[in-house]
Design a protein around this motif. Sequence first.
Motif, PDB file in Angstrom:
ATOM      1  N   GLN A  33      -3.308  11.186   4.083  1.00  0.00           N
ATOM      2  CA  GLN A  33      -4.264  10.446   3.345  1.00  0.00           C
ATOM      3  C   GLN A  33      -4.289   9.203   3.801  1.00  0.00           C
ATOM      4  N   GLY A  34      -5.318   8.323   3.569  1.00  0.00           N
ATOM      5  CA  GLY A  34      -5.486   7.030   3.809  1.00  0.00           C
ATOM      6  C   GLY A  34      -4.450   6.179   2.957  1.00  0.00           C
ATOM      7  N   LEU A  35      -4.596   4.822   3.014  1.00  0.00           N
ATOM      8  CA  LEU A  35      -3.664   4.036   2.048  1.00  0.00           C
ATOM      9  C   LEU A  35      -4.479   3.502   0.908  1.00  0.00           C
ATOM     10  N   PHE A  75       3.692   0.720   2.479  1.00  0.00           N
ATOM     11  CA  PHE A  75       3.491  -0.291   3.471  1.00  0.00           C
ATOM     12  C   PHE A  75       3.453  -1.779   2.851  1.00  0.00           C
ATOM     13  N   LEU A  99      -4.285   0.727  -2.413  1.00  0.00           N
ATOM     14  CA  LEU A  99      -3.536  -0.333  -2.741  1.00  0.00           C
ATOM     15  C   LEU A  99      -2.732  -0.052  -4.118  1.00  0.00           C
ATOM     16  N   GLN A 115       0.889   5.537   1.146  1.00  0.00           N
ATOM     17  CA  GLN A 115       0.215   6.725   1.813  1.00  0.00           C
ATOM     18  C   GLN A 115       0.708   7.900   1.501  1.00  0.00           C
ATOM     19  N   TYR A 175       0.867  -1.365  -0.083  1.00  0.00           N
ATOM     20  CA  TYR A 175      -0.015  -0.156   0.079  1.00  0.00           C
ATOM     21  C   TYR A 175       0.873   1.191   0.172  1.00  0.00           C
TER      22      TYR A 175
END
Lengths: 116, 115
Positions: A42-44, A90, A46, A38, A36
Amino acid sequence: AQSVTQLDSQVPVFEEAPVELRCNYSSSVSVYLFWYVQYPNQGLQLLLKYLSGSTLVKGINGFEAEFNKSQTSFHLRKPSVHISDTAEYFCAVSDRGSGNTGKLIFGQGTTLQVKP
Amino acid sequence: SQTIHQWPATLVQPVGSPLSLECTVEGTSNPNLYWYRQAAGRGLQLLFYSVGIGQISSEVPQNLSASRPQDRQFILSSKKLLLSDSGFYLCAWRAGLAGGRETQYFGPGTRLLVL
Protein backbone atom coordinates in the motif's frame (compact mmCIF):
# COMPACT_ATOMS: atom_id res chain seq x y z
CA ALA A 1 21.16 19.31 3.71
CA GLN A 2 18.92 17.17 5.83
CA SER A 3 19.11 13.55 6.82
CA VAL A 4 16.98 11.16 8.86
CA THR A 5 18.16 8.12 10.78
CA GLN A 6 15.79 5.48 12.04
CA LEU A 7 17.84 3.61 14.56
CA ASP A 8 16.12 0.24 14.32
CA SER A 9 15.41 -1.55 11.08
CA GLN A 10 13.16 -4.10 12.80
CA VAL A 11 11.31 -3.98 16.11
CA PRO A 12 9.63 -7.20 17.28
CA VAL A 13 7.15 -6.78 20.12
CA PHE A 14 4.37 -8.79 21.71
CA GLU A 15 0.76 -7.74 21.43
CA GLU A 16 -0.39 -5.27 24.12
CA ALA A 17 3.20 -4.31 24.95
CA PRO A 18 4.43 -0.71 24.59
CA VAL A 19 6.68 0.24 21.69
CA GLU A 20 9.00 3.07 20.75
CA LEU A 21 10.35 3.60 17.23
CA ARG A 22 13.32 5.93 17.21
CA CYS A 23 14.04 8.71 14.76
CA ASN A 24 16.85 11.24 14.73
CA TYR A 25 17.37 13.94 12.16
CA SER A 26 20.05 16.33 11.06
CA SER A 27 19.34 19.71 9.51
CA SER A 28 20.87 23.17 9.27
CA VAL A 29 17.39 24.74 8.99
CA SER A 30 14.12 24.40 10.86
CA VAL A 31 12.07 21.43 9.78
CA TYR A 32 8.64 19.91 9.87
CA LEU A 33 8.56 16.32 11.12
CA PHE A 34 6.33 13.45 10.05
CA TRP A 35 5.65 9.80 10.70
CA TYR A 36 4.04 7.71 7.98
CA VAL A 37 2.90 4.08 8.09
CA GLN A 38 2.96 1.67 5.18
CA TYR A 39 0.98 -1.56 5.21
CA PRO A 40 2.06 -4.29 2.75
CA ASN A 41 1.63 -3.30 -0.89
CA GLN A 42 0.00 0.00 0.00
CA GLY A 43 0.93 3.65 -0.14
CA LEU A 44 2.01 5.74 2.82
CA GLN A 45 -0.54 6.94 5.34
CA LEU A 46 0.14 9.93 7.55
CA LEU A 47 0.27 8.95 11.23
CA LEU A 48 1.12 12.31 12.75
CA LYS A 49 3.10 15.48 12.20
CA TYR A 50 4.90 18.17 14.14
CA LEU A 51 4.61 21.64 12.67
CA SER A 52 4.88 23.91 15.72
CA GLY A 53 3.57 24.38 19.26
CA SER A 54 3.32 21.52 21.73
CA THR A 55 6.18 19.08 21.36
CA LEU A 56 3.95 16.10 22.14
CA VAL A 57 1.92 15.22 19.09
CA LYS A 58 -0.94 12.75 18.99
CA GLY A 59 -1.86 10.89 15.84
CA ILE A 60 -4.14 8.21 14.55
CA ASN A 61 -4.41 4.66 15.88
CA GLY A 62 -3.24 5.64 19.37
CA PHE A 63 0.27 6.70 18.32
CA GLU A 64 2.08 9.74 19.65
CA ALA A 65 5.48 11.32 19.12
CA GLU A 66 7.59 13.83 20.97
CA PHE A 67 9.76 16.43 19.29
CA ASN A 68 13.01 17.02 21.16
CA LYS A 69 14.89 19.90 19.58
CA SER A 70 18.02 19.58 21.70
CA GLN A 71 18.40 15.91 20.82
CA THR A 72 17.06 16.38 17.27
CA SER A 73 14.76 13.44 17.79
CA PHE A 74 11.15 12.60 17.00
CA HIS A 75 10.46 9.19 18.51
CA LEU A 76 7.16 7.44 17.91
CA ARG A 77 5.40 5.64 20.76
CA LYS A 78 2.34 3.58 21.46
CA PRO A 79 1.45 2.30 24.94
CA SER A 80 -0.17 -0.94 23.76
CA VAL A 81 0.22 -2.38 20.28
CA HIS A 82 -2.14 -4.59 18.31
CA ILE A 83 -1.49 -7.22 15.69
CA SER A 84 -2.91 -4.77 13.14
CA ASP A 85 -0.05 -2.33 13.87
CA THR A 86 2.34 -4.65 12.04
CA ALA A 87 3.67 -2.48 9.22
CA GLU A 88 6.62 -0.38 8.13
CA TYR A 89 7.01 3.04 9.68
CA PHE A 90 8.82 5.97 8.11
CA CYS A 91 10.08 9.12 9.74
CA ALA A 92 10.48 12.13 7.44
CA VAL A 93 11.46 15.79 7.54
CA SER A 94 10.95 18.74 5.25
CA ASP A 95 12.35 22.26 5.19
CA ARG A 96 9.92 24.71 6.80
CA GLY A 97 11.39 27.77 5.17
CA SER A 98 9.30 30.00 2.91
CA GLY A 99 9.33 28.96 -0.71
CA ASN A 100 10.34 25.43 0.20
CA THR A 101 9.68 22.71 -2.34
CA GLY A 102 8.05 20.40 0.18
CA LYS A 103 10.65 17.74 -0.54
CA LEU A 104 10.46 15.00 2.07
CA ILE A 105 13.62 13.33 3.31
CA PHE A 106 12.82 9.87 4.63
CA GLY A 107 14.53 7.54 7.01
CA GLN A 108 15.16 3.97 5.92
CA GLY A 109 12.07 2.71 7.70
CA THR A 110 11.40 0.51 10.73
CA THR A 111 9.46 -2.71 10.42
CA LEU A 112 7.23 -3.22 13.43
CA GLN A 113 6.39 -6.88 13.95
CA VAL A 114 3.68 -7.47 16.53
CA LYS A 115 3.54 -11.04 17.77
CA PRO A 116 0.54 -12.70 19.45
CA SER B 1 -12.29 15.71 0.14
CA GLN B 2 -9.15 15.08 -1.86
CA THR B 3 -8.22 11.73 -3.37
CA ILE B 4 -5.22 10.57 -5.34
CA HIS B 5 -5.23 7.77 -7.88
CA GLN B 6 -2.43 5.84 -9.49
CA TRP B 7 -2.50 3.30 -12.26
CA PRO B 8 -1.75 0.71 -13.06
CA ALA B 9 -1.47 -0.92 -9.65
CA THR B 10 0.99 -3.52 -10.90
CA LEU B 11 3.08 -3.73 -14.04
CA VAL B 12 5.50 -6.31 -15.40
CA GLN B 13 7.59 -5.06 -18.30
CA PRO B 14 10.55 -6.42 -20.27
CA VAL B 15 13.88 -4.63 -20.28
CA GLY B 16 14.01 -2.02 -23.03
CA SER B 17 10.26 -1.45 -23.19
CA PRO B 18 8.65 1.97 -22.61
CA LEU B 19 6.87 2.99 -19.44
CA SER B 20 4.01 5.30 -18.56
CA LEU B 21 2.62 5.60 -15.03
CA GLU B 22 -0.19 7.99 -14.30
CA CYS B 23 -1.22 9.88 -11.20
CA THR B 24 -4.29 12.07 -10.82
CA VAL B 25 -5.57 14.12 -7.89
CA GLU B 26 -9.17 15.06 -7.25
CA GLY B 27 -10.70 17.68 -5.01
CA THR B 28 -7.96 20.31 -5.12
CA SER B 29 -6.52 22.85 -7.51
CA ASN B 30 -2.93 23.74 -8.31
CA PRO B 31 -1.39 21.04 -6.14
CA ASN B 32 2.32 20.39 -5.89
CA LEU B 33 2.93 16.88 -7.19
CA TYR B 34 5.72 14.41 -6.45
CA TRP B 35 7.03 11.08 -7.72
CA TYR B 36 8.94 8.86 -5.28
CA ARG B 37 10.50 5.46 -5.81
CA GLN B 38 10.80 2.82 -3.14
CA ALA B 39 13.36 0.21 -4.08
CA ALA B 40 13.98 -2.86 -1.97
CA GLY B 41 16.24 -2.00 0.95
CA ARG B 42 16.74 1.60 -0.20
CA GLY B 43 13.96 3.58 1.40
CA LEU B 44 12.04 6.28 -0.42
CA GLN B 45 13.73 8.54 -2.93
CA LEU B 46 12.23 11.65 -4.50
CA LEU B 47 12.45 11.47 -8.29
CA PHE B 48 10.52 14.50 -9.58
CA TYR B 49 8.32 17.27 -8.33
CA SER B 50 6.09 19.82 -10.02
CA VAL B 51 4.63 23.12 -8.83
CA GLY B 52 2.49 23.69 -11.93
CA ILE B 53 1.57 22.61 -15.45
CA GLY B 54 4.66 21.98 -17.52
CA GLN B 55 7.00 22.69 -14.57
CA ILE B 56 9.12 19.69 -13.66
CA SER B 57 12.13 19.49 -11.37
CA SER B 58 14.32 16.42 -11.39
CA GLU B 59 16.05 15.30 -8.25
CA VAL B 60 18.31 12.59 -9.60
CA PRO B 61 19.70 11.85 -13.06
CA GLN B 62 18.24 8.61 -14.34
CA ASN B 63 16.40 6.74 -17.01
CA LEU B 64 13.06 8.33 -16.19
CA SER B 65 11.20 11.54 -17.05
CA ALA B 66 8.06 13.21 -15.80
CA SER B 67 5.41 15.44 -17.32
CA ARG B 68 2.45 17.42 -16.06
CA PRO B 69 0.09 17.99 -18.97
CA GLN B 70 -2.84 19.06 -16.78
CA ASP B 71 -3.17 20.70 -13.38
CA ARG B 72 -4.00 17.49 -11.54
CA GLN B 73 -2.21 14.93 -13.69
CA PHE B 74 1.36 13.76 -13.27
CA ILE B 75 2.97 11.18 -15.54
CA LEU B 76 6.16 9.20 -15.08
CA SER B 77 7.74 7.84 -18.24
CA SER B 78 10.68 5.98 -19.66
CA LYS B 79 11.67 5.26 -23.24
CA LYS B 80 13.63 2.12 -22.36
CA LEU B 81 13.31 0.38 -19.01
CA LEU B 82 16.30 -0.98 -17.13
CA LEU B 83 16.31 -3.77 -14.57
CA SER B 84 17.21 -1.18 -11.96
CA ASP B 85 13.93 0.64 -12.61
CA SER B 86 12.05 -2.06 -10.72
CA GLY B 87 10.40 -0.80 -7.55
CA PHE B 88 7.32 0.67 -5.97
CA TYR B 89 6.43 4.08 -7.40
CA LEU B 90 4.48 6.47 -5.24
CA CYS B 91 2.82 9.70 -6.27
CA ALA B 92 2.11 12.36 -3.66
CA TRP B 93 0.47 15.78 -3.53
CA ARG B 94 0.37 18.76 -1.23
CA ALA B 95 -1.63 21.96 -1.33
CA GLY B 96 -0.06 24.47 -3.66
CA LEU B 97 -1.43 27.51 -1.90
CA ALA B 98 -1.27 28.64 1.72
CA GLY B 99 -3.04 26.44 4.24
CA GLY B 100 -2.06 22.88 4.88
CA ARG B 101 0.76 22.84 2.37
CA GLU B 102 3.22 21.39 4.85
CA THR B 103 1.87 17.87 4.46
CA GLN B 104 2.16 15.44 1.57
CA TYR B 105 -0.45 12.78 0.92
CA PHE B 106 0.40 9.62 -0.95
CA GLY B 107 -1.36 7.51 -3.53
CA PRO B 108 -1.72 3.71 -3.43
CA GLY B 109 1.42 3.16 -5.54
CA THR B 110 2.39 1.19 -8.64
CA ARG B 111 4.58 -1.86 -8.33
CA LEU B 112 6.85 -2.19 -11.37
CA LEU B 113 8.82 -5.31 -12.12
CA VAL B 114 11.26 -5.16 -15.00
CA LEU B 115 12.38 -8.56 -16.31
